[in-house]
Enzyme design. Sequence first.
Site, mmCIF file in Angstrom:
data_model
loop_
_atom_site.group_PDB
_atom_site.id
_atom_site.type_symbol
_atom_site.label_atom_id
_atom_site.label_comp_id
_atom_site.label_asym_id
_atom_site.label_seq_id
_atom_site.Cartn_x
_atom_site.Cartn_y
_atom_site.Cartn_z
ATOM 1 C CG HIS A 195 94.875 109.014 -27.117
ATOM 2 N ND1 HIS A 195 95.136 110.061 -26.294
ATOM 3 C CD2 HIS A 195 95.258 109.381 -28.359
ATOM 4 C CE1 HIS A 195 95.689 111.034 -26.998
ATOM 5 N NE2 HIS A 195 95.782 110.653 -28.250
ATOM 6 N NE ARG A 302 96.646 109.811 -31.791
ATOM 7 C CZ ARG A 302 95.580 109.992 -32.570
ATOM 8 N NH1 ARG A 302 95.241 109.088 -33.460
ATOM 9 N NH2 ARG A 302 94.845 111.084 -32.453
ATOM 10 N NE ARG A 338 101.623 112.236 -31.878
ATOM 11 C CZ ARG A 338 100.390 112.240 -31.364
ATOM 12 N NH1 ARG A 338 99.644 113.314 -31.491
ATOM 13 N NH2 ARG A 338 99.908 111.186 -30.765
ATOM 14 C CD GLU A 437 99.099 118.290 -30.033
ATOM 15 O OE1 GLU A 437 98.078 117.591 -30.112
ATOM 16 O OE2 GLU A 437 100.235 117.808 -29.893
ATOM 17 C CG ASN A 460 91.766 114.799 -31.120
ATOM 18 O OD1 ASN A 460 90.783 115.162 -31.743
ATOM 19 N ND2 ASN A 460 92.492 113.755 -31.465
ATOM 20 N NE ARG A 471 92.324 113.933 -26.257
ATOM 21 C CZ ARG A 471 93.332 113.794 -27.102
ATOM 22 N NH1 ARG A 471 94.339 114.662 -27.086
ATOM 23 N NH2 ARG A 471 93.351 112.830 -27.984
ATOM 24 C CB CYS A 508 96.299 114.827 -37.694
ATOM 25 S SG CYS A 508 97.229 115.594 -36.363
HETATM 26 C C1 PEP Z 1 95.242 115.975 -31.360
HETATM 27 O O1 PEP Z 1 95.485 116.390 -30.222
HETATM 28 O O2 PEP Z 1 94.326 116.423 -32.066
HETATM 29 C C2 PEP Z 1 96.018 114.865 -31.922
HETATM 30 C C3 PEP Z 1 95.845 114.477 -33.160
HETATM 31 O O3 PEP Z 1 96.892 114.234 -31.101
HETATM 32 P P1 PEP Z 1 96.425 113.176 -29.988
HETATM 33 O O4 PEP Z 1 94.970 112.860 -30.220
HETATM 34 O O5 PEP Z 1 97.259 111.960 -30.151
HETATM 35 O O6 PEP Z 1 96.664 113.901 -28.717
HETATM 36 MG MG MG Z 2 97.319 115.814 -29.303
#
Ligand code: PEP
Ligand code: MG
Length: 587
Positions: A195, A302, A338, A437, A460, A471, A508
Amino acid sequence: MKKKEIILKGIPASPGIVSGKAFLYGREQYTISRRPVKEEQIQNELKRFKDALVQTKNEILDIKKRISEEMSAKHAQIFSAHLLVIEDSMLIEEVISKLKKEKLSIEYIFQDVLRRYIKVFSEMDDEYLKERISDINDVGRRILRNLIGAREDVLSNLKEKVIVIAYDLSPSDTATMHKRNVKGFATDIGGRTSHTAIMAKSLEIPAVVGLEILTKKVESGDEIIIDGTHGIIVVNPAPRTMKKYEQDREKFIAFAKHLLDLKDLPCVTLDGKNIGLAANIEVPEDVPSVMAHGADCIGLYRTEYFYMNRKDLPTEEEQFKAYSSVAKRMKPNPVTIRTMDLGGDKFLSQLDVPQQMNPFLGWRAIRFCLARPDIFKTQLRAILRASALGKLRLMYPMISGIGELKQANALLEDSKKELKKEGLAFDENMEVGAMIEVPSAALTSDILAKEADFFSIGTNDLIQYSLAVDRVNEKIAYLYEPAHPAILRLIKSVIDNGHKAGIWVGMCGEMAGDIIMTIILLGLGLDEFSTSPIASPEIKRVIRSVTISQAEEVAHGAMALSTGKEVETYAKKKLREIVPDIAAELE
Ligand code: PEP
Ligand code: MG
């Protein structure tokens, strides 16, 4: 003497080139130097220590009181353990006697004693004592922070333009950054979809992460170049290097400007299919950037950033104001809100969430919200009320199965009933979707589709959970492959299942803004691409350069390949053939 030029390669996090003076920010481990103090300063160091202890104690008492009021006395117990650490006379006496003997700054001495304490406790056989390490660590950091001066305020109070260099930056650190004084940043750790990296794109500042040894090579004040497009950092560049990067910077800016010419053109394929082009935002202040870059709507807001960098929880009224301001500014275009995604790499200090061994697999997102319906419903009510003032969509993060989706929807229905009773308006037809996800959600998307108005694929997390690749860990970043056949298969089945059930499917995650993958995703049938605002012009450029049948053919070819590397090479080749000027930017 002129310092030697050093070039380091890391992970590109946010594009662009910038140069400036380094500002080393961060962890106590390396910011506390071994500063000798004179005999006559010892009393003052002692006073600073005592003041920091009092300040820390007051902070802890304050949190303890709040937690026992808002949650329960049981939850507040952890802070009683913290108070015991502050009152530990052995620790305090050791610090004082070491200070008198060694005559070094109090923060240096304190850190030294703290480290020794932690080491001794971690070597003990007693499980109970071992568990005290996290208390000692927490309190120790708090005391250190109070000795050094409030760390949280540093980034929002920078007096000059700098390049921030850090071992790590948390998403809440980046959320306090002022665009005007942080020209760019680079960190030792972190991955492309952490993030922190995502936030850099929102701030539109170049950033590189995962440089591993950067903080060992840089001192505050060093001249730095960040090439966020290629993931390169130059420390103390030679004049010739500086000149080269200045030229590259001009080219980058000219190309970005050229892409903005597309801003007002529709996002439509060569054969006339309209594709949704949306943007991801973190805070309401990002809305002008969405418009400036020509995205049609917001595909991911977010909202958890609302809860960060504050001591209390946002009220329904505060949230209502923020959500409705975004809704009104984007009206009549939709805004996908979200619900709070706490956890993973995003922590909220005001909530009593215990440290977890695996935060990404733990008490996160919808799991936390369903366990805390009081907090969740406050947000749902605020979103519903804001839906009366614009076109809102709502979606839940980290759904792993139909049970969670049904529970969340039941709480939403409760909130609607309450609002009706109170005579407060909301949009009865607001679309409610699920983020896909988690692999189990992707694999049961046919079932989830019955309870959702749309899907938004969060690649992600989907990639990290499917490929078992953290990640935010730079050491295994090479395994984090959006083009992996497993990921393409999951995406295809989510899109197919969504379409079979008659609902639309967006994406997204950062993959939606990766131009290498655009044609394949289009060919798989993706209906909406939601990217960081700065990525939307080039995604639009690619979509406007291809027909659906061409894209389907490319996707078909990609699905037949065996490895992520093969897919990536193939996708780049196709991009070069179809949109050569964009592909040239990749080199
Ligand atoms: C994702 O996981 O792809 C997503 C868009 O949510 P975040 O990046 O906030 O976990
Ligand atoms: Mg996510």
